[in-house]
Write a protein that holds these residues in place. Structure first.
Motif, PDB file in Angstrom:
ATOM      1  N   ARG A  44       1.760   9.105  -9.116  1.00 31.37           N
ATOM      2  CA  ARG A  44       1.018   8.077  -8.397  1.00 31.37           C
ATOM      3  C   ARG A  44       0.652   6.953  -9.340  1.00 31.37           C
ATOM      4  O   ARG A  44       0.672   7.119 -10.550  1.00 31.37           O
ATOM      5  CB  ARG A  44      -0.213   8.653  -7.702  1.00 31.37           C
ATOM      6  N   ALA A  45       0.320   5.832  -8.767  1.00 31.43           N
ATOM      7  CA  ALA A  45      -0.191   4.687  -9.515  1.00 31.43           C
ATOM      8  C   ALA A  45      -1.297   4.069  -8.674  1.00 31.43           C
ATOM      9  O   ALA A  45      -1.227   4.065  -7.447  1.00 31.43           O
ATOM     10  CB  ALA A  45       0.916   3.673  -9.781  1.00 31.43           C
ATOM     11  N   THR A  46      -2.303   3.548  -9.354  1.00 33.37           N
ATOM     12  CA  THR A  46      -3.463   2.985  -8.674  1.00 33.37           C
ATOM     13  C   THR A  46      -3.782   1.618  -9.248  1.00 33.37           C
ATOM     14  O   THR A  46      -3.622   1.393 -10.444  1.00 33.37           O
ATOM     15  CB  THR A  46      -4.683   3.912  -8.860  1.00 33.37           C
ATOM     16  N   ASN A  47      -4.250   0.722  -8.395  1.00 27.27           N
ATOM     17  CA  ASN A  47      -4.698  -0.596  -8.816  1.00 27.27           C
ATOM     18  C   ASN A  47      -6.101  -0.801  -8.283  1.00 27.27           C
ATOM     19  O   ASN A  47      -6.294  -1.177  -7.134  1.00 27.27           O
ATOM     20  CB  ASN A  47      -3.764  -1.685  -8.297  1.00 27.27           C
ATOM     21  N   ARG A  48      -7.081  -0.579  -9.127  1.00 27.07           N
ATOM     22  CA  ARG A  48      -8.472  -0.696  -8.715  1.00 27.07           C
ATOM     23  C   ARG A  48      -8.892  -2.149  -8.491  1.00 27.07           C
ATOM     24  O   ARG A  48      -9.834  -2.418  -7.767  1.00 27.07           O
ATOM     25  CB  ARG A  48      -9.375  -0.036  -9.734  1.00 27.07           C
ATOM     26  N   ALA A  49      -8.177  -3.098  -9.081  1.00 24.25           N
ATOM     27  CA  ALA A  49      -8.523  -4.517  -8.909  1.00 24.25           C
ATOM     28  C   ALA A  49      -8.355  -4.962  -7.465  1.00 24.25           C
ATOM     29  O   ALA A  49      -9.026  -5.902  -7.022  1.00 24.25           O
ATOM     30  CB  ALA A  49      -7.667  -5.370  -9.828  1.00 24.25           C
ATOM     31  N   GLN A  50      -7.495  -4.299  -6.715  1.00 28.41           N
ATOM     32  CA  GLN A  50      -7.294  -4.700  -5.329  1.00 28.41           C
ATOM     33  C   GLN A  50      -8.495  -4.373  -4.450  1.00 28.41           C
ATOM     34  O   GLN A  50      -8.617  -4.917  -3.356  1.00 28.41           O
ATOM     35  CB  GLN A  50      -6.019  -4.085  -4.776  1.00 28.41           C
ATOM     36  N   TRP A  51      -9.399  -3.529  -4.931  1.00 28.65           N
ATOM     37  CA  TRP A  51     -10.628  -3.293  -4.183  1.00 28.65           C
ATOM     38  C   TRP A  51     -11.444  -4.576  -4.089  1.00 28.65           C
ATOM     39  O   TRP A  51     -12.151  -4.792  -3.111  1.00 28.65           O
ATOM     40  CB  TRP A  51     -11.444  -2.176  -4.821  1.00 28.65           C
ATOM     41  N   LEU A  52     -11.344  -5.440  -5.108  1.00 24.81           N
ATOM     42  CA  LEU A  52     -12.062  -6.719  -5.062  1.00 24.81           C
ATOM     43  C   LEU A  52     -11.542  -7.591  -3.921  1.00 24.81           C
ATOM     44  O   LEU A  52     -12.315  -8.250  -3.223  1.00 24.81           O
ATOM     45  CB  LEU A  52     -11.927  -7.452  -6.393  1.00 24.81           C
ATOM     46  N   LEU A  53     -10.222  -7.600  -3.723  1.00 27.37           N
ATOM     47  CA  LEU A  53      -9.657  -8.342  -2.606  1.00 27.37           C
ATOM     48  C   LEU A  53     -10.087  -7.736  -1.270  1.00 27.37           C
ATOM     49  O   LEU A  53     -10.340  -8.459  -0.303  1.00 27.37           O
ATOM     50  CB  LEU A  53      -8.134  -8.372  -2.707  1.00 27.37           C
ATOM     51  N   ALA A  54     -10.172  -6.420  -1.210  1.00 30.98           N
ATOM     52  CA  ALA A  54     -10.618  -5.764   0.012  1.00 30.98           C
ATOM     53  C   ALA A  54     -12.065  -6.147   0.334  1.00 30.98           C
ATOM     54  O   ALA A  54     -12.411  -6.371   1.501  1.00 30.98           O
ATOM     55  CB  ALA A  54     -10.477  -4.253  -0.114  1.00 30.98           C
ATOM     56  N   ILE A  55     -12.886  -6.268  -0.697  1.00 28.36           N
ATOM     57  CA  ILE A  55     -14.278  -6.692  -0.494  1.00 28.36           C
ATOM     58  C   ILE A  55     -14.323  -8.129   0.021  1.00 28.36           C
ATOM     59  O   ILE A  55     -15.112  -8.457   0.911  1.00 28.36           O
ATOM     60  CB  ILE A  55     -15.081  -6.523  -1.798  1.00 28.36           C
ATOM     61  N   ALA A  56     -13.446  -8.987  -0.506  1.00 23.51           N
ATOM     62  CA  ALA A  56     -13.370 -10.363  -0.010  1.00 23.51           C
ATOM     63  C   ALA A  56     -12.961 -10.380   1.468  1.00 23.51           C
ATOM     64  O   ALA A  56     -13.502 -11.163   2.261  1.00 23.51           O
ATOM     65  CB  ALA A  56     -12.392 -11.176  -0.850  1.00 23.51           C
ATOM     66  N   GLY A  57     -12.019  -9.525   1.844  1.00 17.35           N
ATOM     67  CA  GLY A  57     -11.624  -9.424   3.250  1.00 17.35           C
ATOM     68  C   GLY A  57     -12.770  -8.962   4.123  1.00 17.35           C
ATOM     69  O   GLY A  57     -12.990  -9.502   5.222  1.00 17.35           O
ATOM     70  N   ALA A  58     -13.536  -7.977   3.660  1.00 15.72           N
ATOM     71  CA  ALA A  58     -14.701  -7.511   4.414  1.00 15.72           C
ATOM     72  C   ALA A  58     -15.739  -8.625   4.536  1.00 15.72           C
ATOM     73  O   ALA A  58     -16.402  -8.756   5.578  1.00 15.72           O
ATOM     74  CB  ALA A  58     -15.297  -6.283   3.742  1.00 15.72           C
ATOM     75  N   GLY A  59     -15.861  -9.452   3.491  1.00 13.83           N
ATOM     76  CA  GLY A  59     -16.774 -10.590   3.537  1.00 13.83           C
ATOM     77  C   GLY A  59     -16.367 -11.604   4.595  1.00 13.83           C
ATOM     78  O   GLY A  59     -17.217 -12.165   5.295  1.00 13.83           O
ATOM     79  N   CYS A  60     -15.076 -11.852   4.728  1.00 17.73           N
ATOM     80  CA  CYS A  60     -14.584 -12.772   5.774  1.00 17.73           C
ATOM     81  C   CYS A  60     -14.884 -12.230   7.164  1.00 17.73           C
ATOM     82  O   CYS A  60     -15.292 -12.983   8.065  1.00 17.73           O
ATOM     83  CB  CYS A  60     -13.087 -13.002   5.623  1.00 17.73           C
TER      84      CYS A  60
END
Length: 186
Positions: A23-39
């Motif tokens: 597996r591989a994980t990218n934790r930085a994409q959680w920041l984009l998910a938070i921005a989407g939740a903000g929208c």
């Protein structure tokens, strides 16, 4: 999470496992998910808290736009927060995100070679996610780093970023050798 070797509870080695997991994980994409939740939250705030004095059409367009953009960002990034790769005797299967979508299954009978790539970057593929480029083939890129490249019988390639890609390549090559020559004698 790897099942590279079969060992019993006493530590003695048996036949190698028939399945490899990575597996591989990218934790930085959680920041984009938070921005989407903000929208999405902004769209809801506009719908609920607005006085509706400037007209219904502009406000409705703002609400729908914020919610749609937020959901697109939220689900688009959560789909590629991590990737799980499974290789067994028959196929390589790639599942993305928490729901396992998108999913790709490539039969090992369609694979003519596997190569280790020490550095795959989102820049060379045009970003994170499920990518296609005519000169490079198809890829699932969730982070920068090592990856494996499958060369398919029809001339196309499939690249995926995954931890321990070098081990996966050896595992796939071993499976390709076994299927080409039949089972090994021990």
């Amino acid at each position: 999470m790897r099942d590279h070797t079969g060992k019993d509870s006493h530590g003695s080695s048996e036949a190698p496992s028939a399945v490899w997991h990575g597996r591989a994980t990218n934790r930085a994409q959680w920041l984009l998910a938070i921005a989407g939740a903000g929208c999405v939250a902004l769209g809801i705030q506009l719908a609920v808290g607005s006085a509706w004095t400037s007209g219904v059409a502009p406000l409705l367009m703002s609400v729908i736009g914020c919610i749609a953009a937020g959901l697109l960002i939220l689900f688009g990034t959560l789909a590629f927060v991590h990737v799980v790769v499974r290789v067994d005797g028959d196929a390589l299967e790639v599942r993305c995100g928490h729901m396992g979508l998108p999913r790709r299954r490539i039969l090992l009978t369609h694979v003519v070679g596997a190569d280790f790539v020490p550095r795959v970057t989102p820049r060379e593929w045009g970003g994170w996610g499920y990518r296609w480029r005519p000169e490079q083939g198809t890829a699932v890129v969730v982070r920068r780093g090592e990856g494996l490249v499958l060369r398919l019988g029809d001339g196309r390639t499939f690249t995926v970023t995954v931890d321990d890609a070098e081990v996966a390549v050896r595992f796939i090559r071993d499976r390709l050798h076994l299927s080409a020559t039949g089972p090994r004698a021990t």
